[in-house]
Design a protein around this motif. Structure first.
Motif, mmCIF file in Angstrom:
data_model
loop_
_atom_site.group_PDB
_atom_site.id
_atom_site.type_symbol
_atom_site.label_atom_id
_atom_site.label_comp_id
_atom_site.label_asym_id
_atom_site.label_seq_id
_atom_site.Cartn_x
_atom_site.Cartn_y
_atom_site.Cartn_z
ATOM 1 N N TRP A 22 0.839 -1.189 0.000
ATOM 2 C CA TRP A 22 0.000 0.000 0.000
ATOM 3 C C TRP A 22 0.877 1.243 0.000
ATOM 4 O O TRP A 22 1.974 1.236 0.582
ATOM 5 N N THR A 23 0.373 2.303 -0.609
ATOM 6 C CA THR A 23 1.021 3.608 -0.571
ATOM 7 C C THR A 23 0.081 4.599 0.095
ATOM 8 O O THR A 23 -1.093 4.697 -0.276
ATOM 9 N N GLU A 24 0.569 5.315 1.095
ATOM 10 C CA GLU A 24 -0.220 6.382 1.706
ATOM 11 C C GLU A 24 -0.140 7.594 0.783
ATOM 12 O O GLU A 24 0.914 8.204 0.641
ATOM 13 N N SER A 25 -1.271 7.925 0.160
ATOM 14 C CA SER A 25 -1.270 8.997 -0.840
ATOM 15 C C SER A 25 -1.787 10.324 -0.305
ATOM 16 O O SER A 25 -1.664 11.348 -0.974
ATOM 17 N N PHE A 26 -2.404 10.305 0.900
ATOM 18 C CA PHE A 26 -2.854 11.550 1.513
ATOM 19 C C PHE A 26 -2.914 11.379 3.019
ATOM 20 O O PHE A 26 -3.379 10.350 3.517
ATOM 21 N N ARG A 27 -2.429 12.405 3.731
ATOM 22 C CA ARG A 27 -2.586 12.481 5.187
ATOM 23 C C ARG A 27 -3.037 13.888 5.536
ATOM 24 O O ARG A 27 -2.361 14.861 5.208
ATOM 25 N N ASN A 28 -4.172 13.987 6.187
ATOM 26 C CA ASN A 28 -4.711 15.283 6.552
ATOM 27 C C ASN A 28 -3.852 15.936 7.635
ATOM 28 O O ASN A 28 -3.587 15.334 8.675
ATOM 29 N N THR A 29 -3.453 17.164 7.405
ATOM 30 C CA THR A 29 -2.628 17.881 8.381
ATOM 31 C C THR A 29 -3.374 19.045 9.016
ATOM 32 O O THR A 29 -2.786 19.790 9.806
ATOM 33 N N CYS B 85 -15.955 10.229 3.694
ATOM 34 C CA CYS B 85 -16.286 9.344 2.576
ATOM 35 C C CYS B 85 -15.485 9.729 1.338
ATOM 36 O O CYS B 85 -14.986 10.852 1.239
ATOM 37 N N LEU B 86 -15.401 8.790 0.401
ATOM 38 C CA LEU B 86 -14.807 9.085 -0.890
ATOM 39 C C LEU B 86 -15.606 8.383 -1.981
ATOM 40 O O LEU B 86 -16.354 7.452 -1.727
ATOM 41 N N THR B 87 -15.440 8.861 -3.228
ATOM 42 C CA THR B 87 -16.112 8.254 -4.367
ATOM 43 C C THR B 87 -15.272 8.477 -5.613
ATOM 44 O O THR B 87 -14.446 9.404 -5.658
ATOM 45 N N PHE B 88 -15.467 7.634 -6.623
ATOM 46 C CA PHE B 88 -14.765 7.779 -7.895
ATOM 47 C C PHE B 88 -15.767 7.838 -9.038
ATOM 48 O O PHE B 88 -16.735 7.077 -9.067
ATOM 49 N N SER C 200 -7.059 13.183 -9.776
ATOM 50 C CA SER C 200 -7.237 12.940 -11.212
ATOM 51 C C SER C 200 -6.285 11.864 -11.719
ATOM 52 O O SER C 200 -6.141 11.676 -12.926
ATOM 53 N N ASP C 201 -5.649 11.147 -10.769
ATOM 54 C CA ASP C 201 -4.706 10.098 -11.160
ATOM 55 C C ASP C 201 -4.962 8.803 -10.394
ATOM 56 O O ASP C 201 -4.030 8.085 -10.026
ATOM 57 N N GLY C 202 -6.236 8.518 -10.142
ATOM 58 C CA GLY C 202 -6.582 7.252 -9.504
ATOM 59 C C GLY C 202 -6.284 7.180 -8.031
ATOM 60 O O GLY C 202 -6.202 6.079 -7.470
ATOM 61 N N GLN D 228 -5.688 16.942 -4.052
ATOM 62 C CA GLN D 228 -5.629 18.377 -3.843
ATOM 63 C C GLN D 228 -6.958 18.854 -3.272
ATOM 64 O O GLN D 228 -8.024 18.380 -3.691
ATOM 65 N N VAL D 229 -6.896 19.799 -2.329
ATOM 66 C CA VAL D 229 -8.104 20.405 -1.783
ATOM 67 C C VAL D 229 -8.674 21.371 -2.812
ATOM 68 O O VAL D 229 -7.964 22.240 -3.324
ATOM 69 N N LEU D 230 -9.973 21.207 -3.130
ATOM 70 C CA LEU D 230 -10.614 22.093 -4.089
ATOM 71 C C LEU D 230 -10.977 23.425 -3.434
ATOM 72 O O LEU D 230 -11.237 23.483 -2.228
ATOM 73 N N PRO D 231 -11.028 24.501 -4.205
ATOM 74 C CA PRO D 231 -11.493 25.777 -3.653
ATOM 75 C C PRO D 231 -12.945 25.655 -3.205
ATOM 76 O O PRO D 231 -13.721 24.893 -3.794
ATOM 77 N N ASP D 232 -13.311 26.404 -2.162
ATOM 78 C CA ASP D 232 -14.652 26.265 -1.588
ATOM 79 C C ASP D 232 -15.596 27.392 -2.005
ATOM 80 O O ASP D 232 -16.687 27.533 -1.433
#
Length: 348
Positions: free
Chosen positions: A117-124, A132-135, A158-160, A165-169
């Motif tokens: 496994w690769t950790e691809s995101f960690r919330n700081t 939740c997440l969805t694709f 955008s790369d699976g 990246q955090v989207l603008p709100d």
């Protein structure tokens, strides 16, 4: 192809028919996962043969033989994490979300069936809590966090799932006081088609469903007719069979509290919601459309499973076992998962 379609149609008719005898009802065939101390709220059904589940104690399991055998493919060092959502593209590639405040919210990705496994995101950000997440497809996906600075936060890939990246709100409506998502089944953020996504909320004065038609850049919010006005009440799960027709389930998750209006439906992409004429009898945390059907769906919760055959207008209980989440595949592989390591596949 015609023969396969005919077989699927016949099987679906058997699943959704009103039975003459109790033993003919669709029922869950419980699979032995080999664990009993884990609660699986994350579920990704790939087919009747392949499914992934994710839950407490950093646990991820995978089966490729219809649930006869399960392989523990948990990410190393994740024992203190709570996985609440998992999305799988096939038997080898999956993305899992752990929930919690600050760095407890993480995303992991595997390309080899969970061998690595690769950790691809960690919330700081200590103020964020991802649910939740969805694709939309194998590359484009979103994850959602409870409000930060008064708005729900959306994470995009955008790369699976390799990077986020955090989207603008700017296009996100303001959250109500106390409003949040429920990390109960991995279904508080769902998508249909290449661009449409919906976000379910609760915990505030009104339960709402937020919709975006541009992959999370701009959103509109609509009230949902399910119990609200308390931190334990709201919409817990959504399911859309196309970009217009959706179901919402929820209620009050406390076992001593009634949930008299635990389901709703929409036929206009969530612009309006109508309550079920005969809803499930109690709180439900997961919902899924049956494949190849315009009217049949399942809802699950700690007190049972309900079936609708009229697009969410009426529901009837078909099982009393405890499940938190449900997911179905085009080959009629409907799976459910929940407490005490329970995983099951629907059989007719």
């Amino acid at each position: 192809m015609a023969l396969a379609a005919a077989v699927c149609a016949a099987a679906l008719a058997a699943l959704t028919a009103v039975p003459a005898q109790a033993h003919q009802r669709p029922q869950w065939d419980v699979k032995d996962t080999g664990v009993s101390e884990v609660r699986f709220r994350g579920l990704a059904a790939v087919s009747r043969h392949t499914a992934w589940v994710a839950g407490t104690r950093g646990t991820v399991l995978r089966t490729t033989d219809g649930g006869r055998a399960w392989r523990d493919v948990s990410p190393p060092g994740a024992g203190d994490l709570e996985f609440r959502d998992i999305e799988a593209f096939d038997a080898r590639r999956a993305v899992a979300l752990s929930i919690g405040e600050g760095e407890a919210s993480r995303v992991y990705r595997t390309e080899d069936g969970g061998a690595t496994w690769t950790e691809s995101f960690r919330n700081t950000d200590a103020r964020a809590f991802y649910d939740c997440l969805t694709f939309f497809d194998r590359r484009h996906g979103l994850a959602m966090s409870d409000p930060v600075d008064g708005k729900f936060r959306i994470l995009s890939t955008s790369d699976g799932g390799r990077s986020w990246q955090v989207l603008p709100d700017a296009g996100m409506p303001a959250a109500q006081a106390g409003e949040a998502g429920f990390a109960a089944s991995g279904q508080c953020l769902v998508s249909a088609g290449p661009r449409d996504v919906w976000l379910a909320t609760g915990g505030a004065a009104r339960a709402r469903v937020l919709h975006s038609a541009d992959r999370g850049l701009t959103w509109t919010a609509t009230d949902a007719p399910v119990p609200a006005g308390d931190p334990a009440r709201g919409v817990f799960a959504l399911a859309f069979r196309d970009r217009a027709h959706g179901l919402a389930v929820g209620g009050d998750y406390r076992p001593d509290q009634a949930s008299p209006r635990a389901a709703a439906r929409t036929a206009d992409a969530g612009r309006t919601w109508r309550p079920a004429d005969r809803p499930p009898p109690a709180y439900r945390s997961g919902v899924a459309w049956l494949p190849h059907s315009r009217t049949a769906a399942l809802a699950v919760g700690p007190t049972g499973t309900d079936l609708t055959t009229d697009g969410g207008r009426t529901w009837r209980t078909v099982d009393t076992g405890s499940y938190d989440t449900v997911d179905c595949t085009p080959d009629l592989g409907c799976w459910a998962a929940g407490e005490q390591g329970r995983v099951a596949r629907l059989e007719r």
